[in-house]
Design a protein around this motif. Structure first.
Motif, mmCIF file in Angstrom:
data_model
loop_
_atom_site.group_PDB
_atom_site.id
_atom_site.type_symbol
_atom_site.label_atom_id
_atom_site.label_comp_id
_atom_site.label_asym_id
_atom_site.label_seq_id
_atom_site.Cartn_x
_atom_site.Cartn_y
_atom_site.Cartn_z
ATOM 1 N N UNK A 1 3.614 2.227 1.841
ATOM 2 C CA UNK A 1 3.224 1.399 2.975
ATOM 3 C C UNK A 1 3.847 1.801 4.294
ATOM 4 N N UNK A 2 3.160 1.435 5.401
ATOM 5 C CA UNK A 2 3.613 1.717 6.768
ATOM 6 C C UNK A 2 3.723 3.208 7.067
ATOM 7 N N UNK A 3 2.957 4.007 6.334
ATOM 8 C CA UNK A 3 2.920 5.427 6.672
ATOM 9 C C UNK A 3 3.439 6.359 5.596
ATOM 10 N N UNK A 4 3.781 5.843 4.409
ATOM 11 C CA UNK A 4 4.104 6.777 3.322
ATOM 12 C C UNK A 4 2.817 7.480 2.915
ATOM 13 N N UNK A 5 2.936 8.738 2.519
ATOM 14 C CA UNK A 5 1.739 9.493 2.155
ATOM 15 C C UNK A 5 1.763 10.052 0.743
ATOM 16 N N UNK B 1 3.071 8.816 -2.175
ATOM 17 C CA UNK B 1 3.451 7.932 -3.269
ATOM 18 C C UNK B 1 2.694 8.241 -4.563
ATOM 19 N N UNK B 2 1.453 8.675 -4.447
ATOM 20 C CA UNK B 2 0.676 8.914 -5.671
ATOM 21 C C UNK B 2 1.203 10.119 -6.432
ATOM 22 N N UNK C 1 3.834 -1.668 -2.730
ATOM 23 C CA UNK C 1 3.800 -1.773 -1.270
ATOM 24 C C UNK C 1 5.030 -2.550 -0.802
ATOM 25 N N UNK D 1 5.487 -4.616 1.360
ATOM 26 C CA UNK D 1 5.282 -6.046 1.617
ATOM 27 C C UNK D 1 5.568 -6.886 0.370
ATOM 28 N N UNK E 1 4.944 9.552 7.045
ATOM 29 C CA UNK E 1 5.350 9.368 8.439
ATOM 30 C C UNK E 1 5.547 7.881 8.667
ATOM 31 N N UNK F 1 5.869 4.589 10.119
ATOM 32 C CA UNK F 1 5.617 4.116 11.492
ATOM 33 C C UNK F 1 5.326 5.285 12.425
ATOM 34 N N UNK G 1 12.356 4.102 12.644
ATOM 35 C CA UNK G 1 11.811 2.735 12.613
ATOM 36 C C UNK G 1 11.790 2.214 11.176
ATOM 37 N N UNK H 1 15.269 1.113 10.271
ATOM 38 C CA UNK H 1 15.521 -0.151 10.982
ATOM 39 C C UNK H 1 14.898 -1.336 10.226
ATOM 40 N N UNK H 2 13.690 -1.113 9.683
ATOM 41 C CA UNK H 2 13.018 -2.190 8.949
ATOM 42 C C UNK H 2 13.803 -2.536 7.686
ATOM 43 N N UNK I 1 16.909 -4.494 8.599
ATOM 44 C CA UNK I 1 16.840 -5.812 9.251
ATOM 45 C C UNK I 1 15.801 -6.780 8.691
#
Lengths: 993, 275
Positions: free
Chosen positions: B12-16, B18-19, B37, B39, B60, B62, B71, B74-75, B78
C-alpha cells in the motif's frame, strides 16, 4: 501567513541532482557554470506553531544524516545567481501533497480545506552568469513557463537572513459558478465565433446541427419540463463539443471518403474504421473459427484476448503527442498513467502487467533555428523519457518494450505512444471478466483524484493542430501514487463484487465516462455540485468535462454503495456518489438542483454529421543516389550502426524498470554483456505456469514517403517477425493499430489534403490485406490525426506513422530464443530472400535520399516461414534468432555478433536473392520477413529439413575470433572489423545523453 | 504458536513488489503468506504478532516525494493503530525483540534505514544513523550487479553464501553514514553483509557500473547485530528462477535463482529457532 522551510545538503554531501542540472545547462545552452547547488523549499500555508514547524523541518522534510534546514530563514549562500522555481496555481504538486500528508501524520490532525503545502526548488548558480543568462537557463532548461514560474535574484539582491518571501500557489477564482445559456439563433459567422471563442472545435455543419436540434418545438417542449429555456446551456455545448471531437468520435475514420487511385479508378468508402479495421477482425475471426482468440474487441477501453483457460490478456496503446509537445515531462507522465487506466478499466477490471513505449523525435542534436513555440528535440527527448520513467516505475509496472524513431519532421510534433497491458480473470463471480454492464438504479461513483481546471479542453485541443492560443490548461502532471492507491483499492472491490461496471476518466472527463457507461441503461442523472473539487470556483461545465487525472467512474449497485465508499476511505481513496444511472433516455446533469444539461443520449452519441473527405493518390518519384554517392560496405556499416535509428538505446532502457513484478523473462537488453538489442519482450505472469505473453511492435514511417500501403505492410510484418523471433506463437497473436497522421482533410490550410487522405486510405487497405493474410485480428487502436505544426505561415507535417503492436502467447517461456549468437561454430542461416529494396531504407536516409523501391511483403511465404520457425524453436533447434530491419542484413549480423561476444565468417555468395544485387543491396536492403538464425552444428540437418522447400540459405558460421568477416560473392573481403569496434560505434551515439 | 511459518508482506501507498516477495516466501517454504495492506495493520484488523517474518517490499512509498521512503518512515513512526493507540514502529520493535525476522528490499530497505531499524546498534532501532540517497550519477538505473557476501556477518539470511547476482532498480541507493564512526562500527561488526563487487565476488568495488550508485564502502545490504533484521538495495525476489537471469538463454544455470537463497535461509531459521 505562510512559512518557508528550506532544506539543503550538508557540506561535503554530493548534490547529484545539481550536477545533472549543470551538465544539462552545458549541453542545452553551452553555458559552462562553475557550480550548481539545489535547495528544496516547502511553503507551508497552514496554522502551525513554531515548534511544529521545527519538527516538520527536522522530521519528514529533511534527512538528518545528509541535510540541514532553515525555517523562515535563508540557507542559500556563496552563489552568483539564484533561481527559485515553483508551480503555477492549480498545477499538480505531488511533493506538496505528500508533504501535507506527512505533516498530518506528524501533527495527528488533518489540514483544513484551504491549508496546503507548496513546493519549489532553488538553484544556486556560481560562475559567469548574469540575470539574462539566468533567465535563459530558467526558461530553457530548468522550468516550463506553461506550468511553472520563477524568481531570479542576484547575490547582491538576496537578503541572507530572511531569504525570499513565501509565495503561495493557491488558485484564486473570480465569478460565481452557475449555468449560462447561449443563444444559437444566430447567423453562421456568429455560430463559428461561438465555436472558436469557446475552444469547441465544432465545425459549422456541427454547429448548425445543434442549432436545428435546439430550435425543434418538441425539444423545446421537453426542455421546459426540466426548467430550461429556449437556449442551449454552456454545459450542453461543452458536452457536445467533447463527445463530437475528433479525439473521441474519430470523425476522420468515420468519414465518407471519395478515393481515386493512380489510374483514376474511383471508390467511395463509408468509414475507414468500419470498412477496414472492424472488417479485418470479423474476417480473421470467421476464418479462425474455433481457434478465434478474441474476447472483447473495439467496444471497451482496451482489447481482450484469450491467454490461458483461466486468464485473459488486455492491451491498449495510446498517444499523448500534443501535451508532450507543450510539456514533455507532464505530457509523457500523464500519457503513461493515463493509458494504465484503460486496460485497468476494461471489463470489470484487470491488473496491469507491463508498459510499452515508442517515441518519435527529431534528432537531439538538431542544430537549426527552431520555429516559434517549439521546444528543442533534446528537451523533448529528456522530458518524455523522465515522464515515462516516473510514470512507469512509480506505478510498479515494468516497461519492457519500445523504440525510438528519428526523423527531422518530428520537430513539429513529437509522437509519444504509450502502451499498457493487463491480466484479467477469464471468469469473475460467475461471468466472463471482460463483460460489464451498468444497471438502472446503479449509483454513479467517481473514485480517485479530485477535479480541477486541469486538462479542460484536452479532447478538443488534441483534435487541433498546434497554434498560438493553445491553452495551458491542456498540460497536466500525473500523480502515480494517487492512482496506485486507487488501483489497490479497486482490485479488492472487484474481487468482492462491489460494482457492475468501471471505466476510466480520460478525454472528456465525466461527460465522456458517465455518458458512455450510461449507454448501457439509456440515461443518467448526475449532480455536478457533489463532485469533490481541488479548489472552489469551478463552473458546472468545467466539472463535467475536466480531465483531471487519476479518476475512474464506476456503477455501484445501491446495496454496495456504503461498503464501497468505506473500503476506499480505509485505503486513503476518495469515492463520491454523484447520482444514478437511469433509463430516461437523457444525459441529465444538475447543479444545486438546477438542470445543467438535458440532452437525449441518442442525439449526443449519434447525431453528429458524417464528414466527407476527398482522397486522390498519385505516385511520386524520389531522388536515388548515384554510384558516386555510395559509401564502401564497411564504412556504411559503421555509419549505420551509429545512426540514431539503429544505435543502442541502452541509456534510455536502463532508466525504465523492466523487471518489477518479477515476471520479465526476456528483457529489452540481452547477450553476453546484457546490452544487445532484444527483438521483443516476454513476461511469465503466472507463477504456477510457464506460459508467457510476448509483446512486439513495428513502425517504419520512412516508407510512407514512397507508399503508405507498403509502409503499413512492413510495420505489420516487422511486428510479427520481432514477435516470432523470440518464440511468440504466430497463430495466437492479436494486433493494435495506432495511426498518427498529419491532417488529411482538404482545407485552405491543408491544400494537399487529398494526397494525405489517400495515404490514409492506402494504409487502411494494407491493414486489411495483411492482417487477414497473416490471421492477425485487430483488437484495439487509436488515431491522432492532427500532427501538424502551423505558426506564422510555416507548416511542418509529420510523416504518416503507424505503430503496429502485437501481443500474443508463447506456450513455454523456457523455449524462447534471443538475438545474441551463442557458440562458435554454430551455423548462420538467413530465412527469407533479399531484393533490391533500398527505398526508404536507413542507408538511403543517412545518405540523404528517399529512393523508390520500397520493401514489399509476401505474407503467404512469410507466414509459412514464421510457423516453421515456431516449430524449430519448440524443438529446441534455434540457438539465436534476430529480425532484420533498419540497416538490413549487415546491421543484423553485427548486432547478433557483438551481443553474443563472438565473430562471424560470412559469404554473401550464398545469399538467396531476387535478381542481381549489388553488395550494398545485399547488406543493407530492408527486404521484409527475413530472420537471421544461428543453429548448433548438431541441429543443422534437422533445422534445414524443417525449412526444406522454403527460402533459406546458410551464410557461414560463428567464430571464436571476435571479428565480423564478410566476403562478397566474388570472394573479395568487403568487411573485416572487430566486433567490439562495431559495438562501440553502435553505443557511442546516445551514450552521454 | 503453530508449527507453520507465517510471513507477512506489507503493501500500500506505493509498494510495488509485494506479490513477488510473497511468491519468494512461498517458494522458500513458508506455509502461510499474506500480503496485507497497511490500512489493515493501522485499523488493528491484522496484528504483526501473528507472523514470524515481516517483509517490506520495494516500490515508491508516497512517490518517494520527500526522498526515498522518508514519508513512509514518518507514517510508521507517527500513525497510530486504531485499537491500541501505539505506532506501527512500536509494534515492529516488539516483533524484533520477540526474536522474529524482518527483511526490506530496495524501498523497504530505505524505509528500515530511515526509521532507524538498521544498523540498529545496541538494540536502538529508533535512531537514524545512515541513509540512502541519490545515485552519484543522478539517475534511476535497472542493472544486474554482483554482490560479495561477508561470511563473518551475523546475518541469518546470508548463511552459507559467498556471492549473489541480482538486479538493482533504484535512483536513490547510495549508502551514506552519519559519521565515520558509524561506518567503522558497521564494518567491525560485519554488519555490511553485502557489497557491490567484481564478477568473481572477490573485491568490493566503487567502480561504475559494478557499483551503480557510489555507496560508501560499496555497501549494498546491511544487517543489525542480531542478524535477524536485514535490508538490501538489490532485488532478491527478482531472481527466483533461472529464467529471471538476464543470460539464461546462453548459460547453464540451476533451476533455482540465487535470490531464493535468502528467503530459504530466513524460513529455515524460523523453523529451527523461532517456532
Amino acid at each position: 501567513m505562510a512559512n518557508r522551510i528550506v532544506v539543503g545538503l550538508k557540506d561535503g554531501v554530493r548534490d547529484a541532482r545539481a550536477e545533472r542540472v549543470r551538465q544539462d545547462i552545458s549541453n542545452h545552452l553551452g553555458i559552462e557554470l562553475q557550480q550548481v547547488r539545489t535547495l528544496d523549499v516547502y511553503t507551508v500555508d497552514a496554522q502551525l506553531s513554531d515548534a511544529e514547524l521545527q519538527a516538520a523541518a527536522q522530521g519528514p522534510f529533511s534527512d538528518p544524516i545528509i541535510q540541514e534546514y532553515g525555517v523562515d530563514k535563508a540557507l542559500a549562500q556563496d552563489f552568483d545567481m539564484l533561481i527559485e522555481i515553483g508551480f503555477r496555481p492549480g498545477v499538480t504538486d505531488n511533493t506538496g501533497r505528500t508533504a501535507r500528508e506527512a505533516l498530518e501524520y506528524l501533527l495527528g490532525r488533518k489540514f483544513a480545506g484551504d491549508e496546503a503545502v507548496y513546493t519549489s526548488v532553488q538553484y544556486l548558480l556560481s560562475g559567469d552568469v548574469d540575470k539574462q543568462k539566468a533567465e535563459q537557463i530558467a526558461a530553457g532548461v530548468l522550468a516550463n513557463g506553461l506550468i511553472q514560474r520563477w524568481t531570479i535574484v542576484s547575490r547582491a539582491e538576496f537578503d541572507p537572513k530572511t531569504g525570499l518571501a513565501p509565495q503561495v500557489a493557491k488558485v484564486m477564482t473570480t465569478g460565481q459558478p452557475g449555468i449560462r445559456e447561449m443563444d444559437l439563433g444566430v447567423d453562421d459567422d456568429t455560430l463559428m465565433q461561438i465555436s472558436r471563442d469557446g475552444m469547441l472545435a465544432l465545425s459549422l455543419e456541427e454547429m448548425k446541427t445543434i442549432q436545428a436540434f435546439i430550435a425543434t418545438p418538441a425539444v423545446q417542449q421537453q426542455r421546459k419540463t426540466v426548467g430550461l429555456g429556449g437556449c442551449i446551456t454552456d454545459a450542453e455545448l461543452e458536452a457536445l463539443a467533447q463527445t463530437w471531437s475528433e479525439h473521441c468520435k474519430h470523425k476522420i475514420f468515420a468519414a465518407r471518403i471519395d478515393y481515386e487511385d493512380e489510374y483514376g479508378q474511383k471508390e467511395s468508402i463509408d468509414s475507414l474504421f468500419k470498412s477496414y479495421i472492424m472488417e479485418t477482425t470479423s474476417e480473421v475471426r470467421r476464418q479462425k473459427g474455433a481457434d478465434d482468440i478474441c474476447l472483447s474487441v473495439f467496444k471497451d477501453n482496451a482489447g481482450v484476448v484469450r491467454f490461458t483457460d483461466d486468464w485473459s490478456m488486455v492491451y491498449k496503446v495510446e498517444t499523448h503527442n500534443s501535451p508532450s509537445a507543450l510539456d514533455p515531462y507532464g505530457g509523457a507522465l500523464t500519457g503513461i498513467v493515463g493509458v494504465n487506466r484503460d486496460p485497468f478499466g476494461t471489463g470489470r477490471g484487470a491488473r496491469l502487467i507491463f508498459n510499452t513505449d515508442v517515441f518519435c523525435f527529431a534528432s537531439p542534436f538538431y542544430a537549426e533555428p527552431l520555429p516559434p513555440r517549439l521546444l528543442h528535440p533534446r528537451r523533448i527527448f529528456e522530458g518524455v523519457v523522465e515522464g515515462v520513467e516516473h510514470g512507469g516505475n512509480k506505478s510498479g509496472v515494468p516497461t519492457i518494450n519500445g523504440s525510438l524513431v528519428f526523423d527531422r519532421r518530428f520537430v513539429g510534433k513529437p509522437l509519444v505512444y504509450c502502451g499498457s497491458a493487463a491480466l484479467m480473470p477469464a471468469q469473475l463471480h460467475g461471468r466472463p471478466g471482460h463483460e460489464k454492464k451498468a444497471l438502472v438504479g446503479d449509483h454513479i461513483i467517481m473514485v480517485g483524484g479530485r477535479i480541477g481546471k486541469d486538462g479542460i479542453h484536452g479532447a478538443t485541443f488534441s483534435s487541433e493542430e498546434l497554434h498560438e492560443n493553445s491553452p495551458v490548461t491542456a498540460v497536466q502532471i500525473g500523480d502515480p501514487i494517487t492512482q496506485r492507491r486507487m488501483f489497490d483499492f479497486l482490485l479488492i472491490a472487484r474481487d468482492k463484487g462491489l460494482y457492475t461496471s468501471i471505466t476510466d476518466n480520460g478525454a472528456g472527463g465525466l461527460s465522456s465516462s458517465v455518458g458512455e457507461m450510461a449507454e448501457d441503461t439509456g440515461g443518467f442523472e448526475m449532480h455536478l455540485d457533489r463532485a469533490p473539487l481541488k479548489y472552489a470556483g469551478l463552473q458546472p461545465w468545467e466539472i463535467l468535462i475536466s480531465e483531471a487525472q487519476e479518476r475512474m467512474t464506476l456503477a455501484v449497485p445501491p446495496e454496495h454503495v456504503e461498503e464501497f465508499i468505506r473500503l476506499g476511505e480505509s485505503m486513503n481513496v476518495e469515492s463520491t456518489d454523484l447520482g444514478v444511472f437511469t433509463d430516461s433516455g437523457y444525459f441529465h446533469c444538475l447543479y444545486h438542483g438546477q438542470t445543467a444539461t438535458y440532452l437525449p443520449m441518442d442525439f449526443l452519441h449519434n447525431a453528429n454529421p458524417q464528414m466527407k473527405i476527398p482522397a486522390r493518390w498519385e505516385i511520386k518519384t524520389h531522388r536515388q543516389p548515384a554510384e558516386t554517392d555510395l559509401p564502401k560496405a564497411q564504412e556504411a556499416l559503421l555509419k549505420l550502426l551509429g545512426s540514431l535509428n539503429v544505435c543502442s538505446k541502452e541509456v534510455v532502457v536502463r532508466r525504465f524498470d523492466h523487471e518489477v513484478q518479477g515476471n520479465t523473462v526476456l528483457k529489452p537488453l540481452t547477450g553476453e554483456a546484457n546490452d544487445g538489442p532484444a527483438d521483443a519482450a516476454v513476461v511469465r505472469p503466472l507463477p504456477d505456469s510457464f506460459a508467457g505473453i510476448t509483446v512486439a511492435h513495428g513502425i517504419c514511417p520512412r516508407y510512407s514517403d514512397i507508399d503508405t500501403y507498403h509502409m503499413t505492410a512492413c510495420a505489420i510484418d516487422e511486428a510479427l517477425r520481432n514477435y516470432v523471433s523470440v518464440g511468440g506463437n504466430v497463430d495466437h497473436v492479436a494486433g493494435l493499430d495506432n495511426f498518427c497522421w498529419c491532417d488529411p482533410v482538404l482545407s485552405e490550410r491543408t491544400p494537399d489534403g487529398p494526397f494525405k487522405a489517400a495515404q490514409l486510405v492506402r494504409a487502411n487497405k494494407a491493414l486489411y490485406d495483411y492482417c487477414v493474410a497473416f490471421g492477425v485480428p485487430l483488437i484495439s487502436g487509436k488515431d491522432s490525426m492532427k500532427n501538424d505544426y502551423h505558426i506564422d505561415g510555416k507548416k511542418i507535417s509529420i510523416p504518416p506513422t503507424l505503430l503496429f503492436s502485437v501481443i500474443g502467447k508463447v506456450d513455454d517461456v523456457r523455449l524462447c530464443t534471443t538475438m545474441d549468437v551463442k557458440r562458435p561454430q554454430d551455423k548462420v542461416y538467413l530465412l527469407g530472400s533479399t531484393s533490391a529494396e533500398l527505398g526508404g531504407s536507413e542507408l538511403f536516409n543517412i545518405l540523404g535520399f528517399t529512393g523508390n523501391h520500397v520493401p514489399q511483403v509476401d505474407a503467404d511465404s512469410a507466414l509459412r516461414r514464421y510457423r516453421t520457425l515456431n516449430r524449430a524453436q519448440k524443438a529446441g533447434l534455434v540457438a539465436s534468432c534476430h529480425d532484420l530491419s533498419d540497416g538490413g542484413l549487415g546491421v543484423a549480423l553485427a548486432e547478433s555478433a557483438f551481443a553474443g561476444g563472438f565473430g562471424m565468417d560470412i559469404n554473401l555468395g550464398n545469399l538467396r536473392t531476387q535478381g542481381e544485387l549489388s553488395v550494398l543491396e545485399m547488406l543493407y536492403s530492408e527486404s521484409q520477413s527475413r530472420l537471421l538464425v544461428t543453429v548448433a552444428p548438431a541441429n543443422a540437418e534437422e533445422f534445414e529439413k524443417l525449412f526444406s522447400g522454403q527460402e533459406i540459405c546458410c551464410l557461414g558460421k560463428v567464430t571464436s575470433a571476435p571479428t565480423l568477416r564478410i566476403l562478397a560473392s566474388d570472394e573479395t573481403l568487403i568487411i573485416e572489423e572487430n566486433i567490439y569496434v562495431l559495438k562501440e560505434a553502435w553505443q557511442a551515439t546516445l551514450k552521454e545523453l | 504458536m503453530s508449527a507453520e511459518v507465517k510471513a507477512i508482506v506489507v503493501s500500500g501507498n506505493g509498494t510495488n513488489c509485494e506479490r513477488e516477495v510473497a511468491n519468494a516466501c512461498r517458494l522458500a517454504g513458508a506455509e502461510h503468506v499474506d500480503i496485507v495492506h497497511l490500512s489493515r495493520l493501522l485499523s488493528g484488523e491484522v496484528s504483526l504478532h501473528d507472523y514470524h517474518f515481516l517483509n517490506f517490499a520495494g516500490g515508491f512509498l508516497d512517490g518517494d516525494d520527500l526522498g526515498g521512503a522518508i514519508a513512509g518512515a514518518n507514517r510508521l513512526r507517527h500513525a497510530k493503530i486504531k485499537t491500541s493507540g501505539r505506532s506501527l514502529l512500536d509494534e515492529i520493535l516488539l516483533f524484533v525483540e520477540n526474536g522474529n525476522l524482518v527483511m526490506g528490499v530496495c524501498n523497504g530497505f530505505q524505509l528500515m534505514v530511515k526509521m532507524g531499524l538498521l544498523p540498529g546498534f545496541d538494540h536502538d532501532y529508533r535512531t537514524q544513523r545512515a541513509t540512502l540517497t541519490f545515485n552519484d550519477r543522478g539517475r534511476f538505473e535497472n542493472r544486474w550487479v554482483y554482490l560479495k557476501v561477508d561470511q563473518k556477518s551475523p546475518c541469518v539470511f546470508t548463511r552459507g553464501l559467498t556471492g549473489m547476482y541480482l538486479p538493482v532498480r533504484h535512483g536513490e541507493g547510495k549508502f551514506v553514514v552519519e559519521d565515520p564512526q558509524v561506518l567503522e562500527r558497521i564494518e567491525a561488526e560485519h554488519l555490511s553483509v553485502l557489497k557491490y563487487s567484481d564478477a568473481a565476488y572477490i573485491s568490493p568495488t566503487m567502480e561504475f557500473p559494478l557499483n551503480t550508485n557510489g555507496s560508501m564502502a560499496a555497501i549494498a545490504g546491511l544487517t543489525d547485530p542480531s542478524g535477524r533484521v536485514f535490508g538490501l538495495m538489490p532485488h532478491p525476489e527478482a531472481y527466483l528462477h533461472r529464467t529471471h537471469h538476464p543470460r539464461w538463454t546462453r548459460e547453464e544455470l540451476p533451476e533455482e535463482g540465487m535470490g531464493l537463497w535468502l528467503y530459504k535461509n530466513a524460513i529455515n531459521f524460523i523453523r529451527e529457532q523461532v517456532l
